[in-house]
Design an enzyme around this catalytic site. Structure first.
Site, PDB file in Angstrom:
ATOM      1  N   GLY A  70       0.917  -1.243  -0.013  1.00 16.35           N
ATOM      2  CA  GLY A  70       0.095   0.092  -0.289  1.00 16.35           C
ATOM      3  C   GLY A  70       0.890   1.135  -0.112  1.00 16.35           C
ATOM      4  O   GLY A  70       0.267   2.255   0.423  1.00 16.35           O
ATOM      5  N   GLU A  99       1.488  -6.975  -5.549  1.00 16.11           N
ATOM      6  CA  GLU A  99       1.123  -7.953  -4.392  1.00 16.11           C
ATOM      7  C   GLU A  99      -0.260  -8.511  -4.436  1.00 16.11           C
ATOM      8  O   GLU A  99      -0.871  -8.309  -5.313  1.00 16.11           O
ATOM      9  CB  GLU A  99       1.347  -6.868  -3.104  1.00 16.11           C
ATOM     10  CG  GLU A  99       0.721  -5.336  -3.541  1.00 16.11           C
ATOM     11  CD  GLU A  99       0.819  -4.335  -2.136  1.00 16.11           C
ATOM     12  OE1 GLU A  99       0.262  -4.046  -1.377  1.00 16.11           O
ATOM     13  OE2 GLU A  99       2.283  -3.913  -2.362  1.00 16.11           O
ATOM     14  N   ARG A 152      -8.183 -10.608   0.983  1.00  9.75           N
ATOM     15  CA  ARG A 152      -9.167 -10.116   1.745  1.00  9.75           C
ATOM     16  C   ARG A 152     -10.317 -10.003   0.905  1.00  9.75           C
ATOM     17  O   ARG A 152      -9.989  -9.581  -0.518  1.00  9.75           O
ATOM     18  CB  ARG A 152      -9.045  -8.723   2.641  1.00  9.75           C
ATOM     19  CG  ARG A 152      -8.449  -7.707   1.763  1.00  9.75           C
ATOM     20  CD  ARG A 152      -8.428  -6.596   2.441  1.00  9.75           C
ATOM     21  NE  ARG A 152      -8.277  -5.141   1.677  1.00  9.75           N
ATOM     22  CZ  ARG A 152      -7.116  -4.828   1.111  1.00  9.75           C
ATOM     23  NH1 ARG A 152      -5.997  -5.500   1.543  1.00  9.75           N
ATOM     24  NH2 ARG A 152      -6.938  -3.849   0.332  1.00  9.75           N
ATOM     25  N   ARG A 167     -15.721   6.294  -4.052  1.00 12.18           N
ATOM     26  CA  ARG A 167     -15.746   6.437  -2.558  1.00 12.18           C
ATOM     27  C   ARG A 167     -16.210   7.836  -1.984  1.00 12.18           C
ATOM     28  O   ARG A 167     -15.445   8.914  -2.376  1.00 12.18           O
ATOM     29  CB  ARG A 167     -14.317   6.067  -1.959  1.00 12.18           C
ATOM     30  CG  ARG A 167     -14.138   4.676  -2.440  1.00 12.18           C
ATOM     31  CD  ARG A 167     -12.754   4.214  -1.777  1.00 12.18           C
ATOM     32  NE  ARG A 167     -12.386   2.920  -2.385  1.00 12.18           N
ATOM     33  CZ  ARG A 167     -11.158   2.396  -1.878  1.00 12.18           C
ATOM     34  NH1 ARG A 167     -10.774   2.710  -0.444  1.00 12.18           N
ATOM     35  NH2 ARG A 167     -10.660   1.328  -2.159  1.00 12.18           N
TER      36      ARG A 167
HETATM   37  C1  MV4 Z   1       5.700   0.461  -7.948  1.00  9.95           C
HETATM   38  C2  MV4 Z   1       5.360   1.521  -8.766  1.00  9.95           C
HETATM   39  C3  MV4 Z   1       6.251   1.648  -9.825  1.00  9.95           C
HETATM   40  N1  MV4 Z   1       7.108   0.808 -10.023  1.00  9.95           N
HETATM   41  N2  MV4 Z   1       6.502  -0.220  -8.328  1.00  9.95           N
HETATM   42  C4  MV4 Z   1       2.371   1.886  -4.596  1.00  9.95           C
HETATM   43  C5  MV4 Z   1       1.654   1.050  -3.507  1.00  9.95           C
HETATM   44  C6  MV4 Z   1       2.390  -0.365  -3.656  1.00  9.95           C
HETATM   45  N3  MV4 Z   1       1.336  -1.250  -3.863  1.00  9.95           N
HETATM   46  C7  MV4 Z   1       3.247  -0.250  -4.871  1.00  9.95           C
HETATM   47  N4  MV4 Z   1       3.191   0.831  -5.391  1.00  9.95           N
HETATM   48  C8  MV4 Z   1       3.766   1.250  -6.554  1.00  9.95           C
HETATM   49  N5  MV4 Z   1       4.805   0.294  -7.104  1.00  9.95           N
HETATM   50  C9  MV4 Z   1       7.497  -0.158  -9.288  1.00  9.95           C
HETATM   51  N6  MV4 Z   1       8.491  -1.095  -9.615  1.00  9.95           N
HETATM   52  C10 MV4 Z   1       4.473   2.462  -8.495  1.00  9.95           C
HETATM   53  C11 MV4 Z   1       3.624   2.215  -7.440  1.00  9.95           C
HETATM   54  C12 MV4 Z   1       2.755   3.293  -7.000  1.00  9.95           C
HETATM   55  C13 MV4 Z   1       1.273   2.910  -7.213  1.00  9.95           C
HETATM   56  C14 MV4 Z   1       0.825   1.862  -7.712  1.00  9.95           C
HETATM   57  C15 MV4 Z   1      -0.443   1.779  -7.752  1.00  9.95           C
HETATM   58  C16 MV4 Z   1      -1.357   2.652  -7.625  1.00  9.95           C
HETATM   59  C17 MV4 Z   1      -0.933   3.953  -7.301  1.00  9.95           C
HETATM   60  C18 MV4 Z   1       0.453   4.056  -7.103  1.00  9.95           C
HETATM   61  C19 MV4 Z   1       0.860   5.409  -6.577  1.00  9.95           C
HETATM   62  C20 MV4 Z   1       2.241   5.724  -6.618  1.00  9.95           C
HETATM   63  C21 MV4 Z   1       2.990   4.618  -6.794  1.00  9.95           C
END
Ligand code: MV4
Length: 459
Positions: free
Chosen positions: A166, A290, A294, A340
């Protein structure tokens, strides 16, 4: 058809407690609510067949109070606990304690929760199952190791906390000289937040979309892939604001590959019950991010397009029964969007607002579903998350779903606290959103644009 559970304790509050209560009552299963002293007057307490106070307002002393919750289950004779989302939903130890007391935890096994809760372990399992993951490292033990990866992959890279998820404990690094400092601050932040400072690195994917796949599996080996949701419209804090299904502008080839991978992932984890696989989508490529073990807030958009009740299926699975659908029975129909409605001020960094609700007028009409615990005169306690309601619009296509949502949001009146309703109308009527397929940077860009306009207006 009656699921073979005698009585279900709902270890949650708010709209999701009501949602679970509805599924139980449709299956003729009596329910037990728990509540904090701040929630005595809440709808979820009134709707359940029995209710137990489990502690004072703060979550740590009530909705996270495991001894009190287990006691309530044992005293009431509940044979199952539905954790909803948040609180104890992804706590492997809680799932184990339920099992040790002869109570079915309505969710996956403690092992699956634990494995997916550790993000580096989850990635390792997915790599083993040939699920595409973002190029990256396992846990990094030294700055040298991190530097070697960054050199190989090229900047920018992203530091992630294995206990995180998250977005907590994440750091983007754009150049070598920032790496050491970012590693130590990410690790300290993770240690403080989760008691686990271990971090790993990934290549930073720029401007991806957040695409997630809903899965459902029973104890008889049946796995259902219930399509994808696009949750790219997120606040800078990584909280989702608008979600939709199916994902706009995805090709048939992309979907086929995504669903095949999702099926492999579910089997690799020996996953049972409802879950969500989160991916970053970058053009034609997608990478596992990930797995959420849930039922999620945004599950209704999937329910709308597949005409299925995910929570009822969760209850059946927990009772050891078979899912009531096979993959070949399932066909996505139309398009659904969820908004939401939060008690927060978008103009002030989405600062949460507590208070008492005066006027409450909720929308209805064709294609509109409202999941909420709101009523006129209800109080919004300061202790819990600020979500007041979810509005779900379903239409034959995306344009109809958007038109229905805009119409529904304009019908909505919530007085007494600031809400995200006016801001969501802006997003839904924005041509860039209407075109479909926005990336995760869309909302932060929109906010930056608005605050610049604001600054220009006052100067
Ligand atoms: C990332 C990414 C870009 N590249 N991983 C945000 C929360 C966590 N679930 C992982 N996230 C991200 N991982 C890589 N290798 C960008 C994000 C990310 C993001 C992902 C989904 C929705 C919104 C986001 C906002 C900022 C960063």
């Amino acid at each position: 058809m009656k699921a073979g559970l005698k009585k279900v304790l709902i270890a949650n509050r708010g709209e999701i407690a009501l949602r679970v209560n509805r599924a139980c009552h449709e299956l003729d299963i009596p329910t037990v609510a728990i509540f904090s002293e701040a929630d005595r007057e809440s709808l979820h307490v009134k709707r359940a067949d029995e209710a137990f106070c489990v502690g004072p307002g703060p979550s740590a002393r009530s909705y996270l109070n495991v001894p009190n919750i287990i006691s309530a289950a044992l005293i009431s004779g509940a044979d199952a606990i539905h954790p909803g989302y948040g609180f104890l939903a992804e706590n492997a130890r809680f799932a184990e304690i339920c099992r040790d007391h002869g109570i079915a935890f309505i969710g996956p096994s403690p092992d699956a929760i634990r494995a997916m809760g550790d993000k580096a372990t989850a990635k390792r399992i997915m790599v083993e199952a040939k699920v595409p993951v973002t190029p990256g490292t396992d846990i990094v033990e030294s700055v040298e190791e991190a530097r070697a990866f960054a050199k190989r992959a090229g900047y920018p890279v992203l530091i992630k906390a294995t206990a995180g998820g998250g977005g907590k404990g994440m750091r983007a690094v754009h150049a070598g000289q920032e790496l050491e400092q970012a590693l130590s601050s990410a690790s300290s932040e993770a240690l403080a937040a989760f008691g686990d400072g271990r971090v790993y690195l990934e290549k930073l994917i720029e401007r991806p979309r957040h695409i997630e796949v809903q899965v459902l599996a029973d104890t008889h080996g049946e796995v259902l892939i219930l399509g994808e949701r696009d949750c790219s419209v997120q606040k800078p804090s990584h909280q989702k604001l608008i979600e939709e299904a199916p994902g706009p502008r995805l090709g048939a080839e992309f979907r086929r590959a995504l669903y095949d991978v999702a099926r492999d992932a579910v089997k690799a984890v020996k996953y049972v019950n409802a879950g969500t696989l989160e991916f970053l989508a970058d053009g034609d490529a997608f990478y596992f991010m990930e797995m959420n073990t849930r039922i999620q807030v945004e599950h209704p958009v999937t329910e709308a397009i597949f005409d299925i009740d995910l929570v009822k299926e969760q209850l059946r699975v927990a009772a050891g029964e078979r899912l009531s659908y096979r993959q070949s029975d399932l066909r996505a129909c139309g398009h659904a969007i969820e908004v939401r409605v939060n008690a927060e001020d978008p103009a002030n960094n989405f600062a949460p607002a507590a208070g008492t609700l005066k006027t409450v007028q909720l929308p209805g009409g064709p294609g509109i579903r409202v999941d909420t615990h709101l009523y006129e005169g209800a109080s919004v306690p300061p202790y819990y998350d600020s979500m007041l309601a979810k509005i779900i619009a379903h239409g034959r296509d995306r344009d109809e779903a958007i038109a229905r949502m805009v119409r529904a949001l304009r019908e909505t009146v919530v007085d007494g606290v600031k809400t995200t309703v006016p801001f969501c109308i802006e997003v839904l009527t924005d041509p860039e959103f209407a075109a479909g397929g926005v990336d995760i940077g869309y909302l932060p860009r929109l906010l930056a644009r608005e605050s610049r306009l604001e600054a220009a207006a006052v100067s």
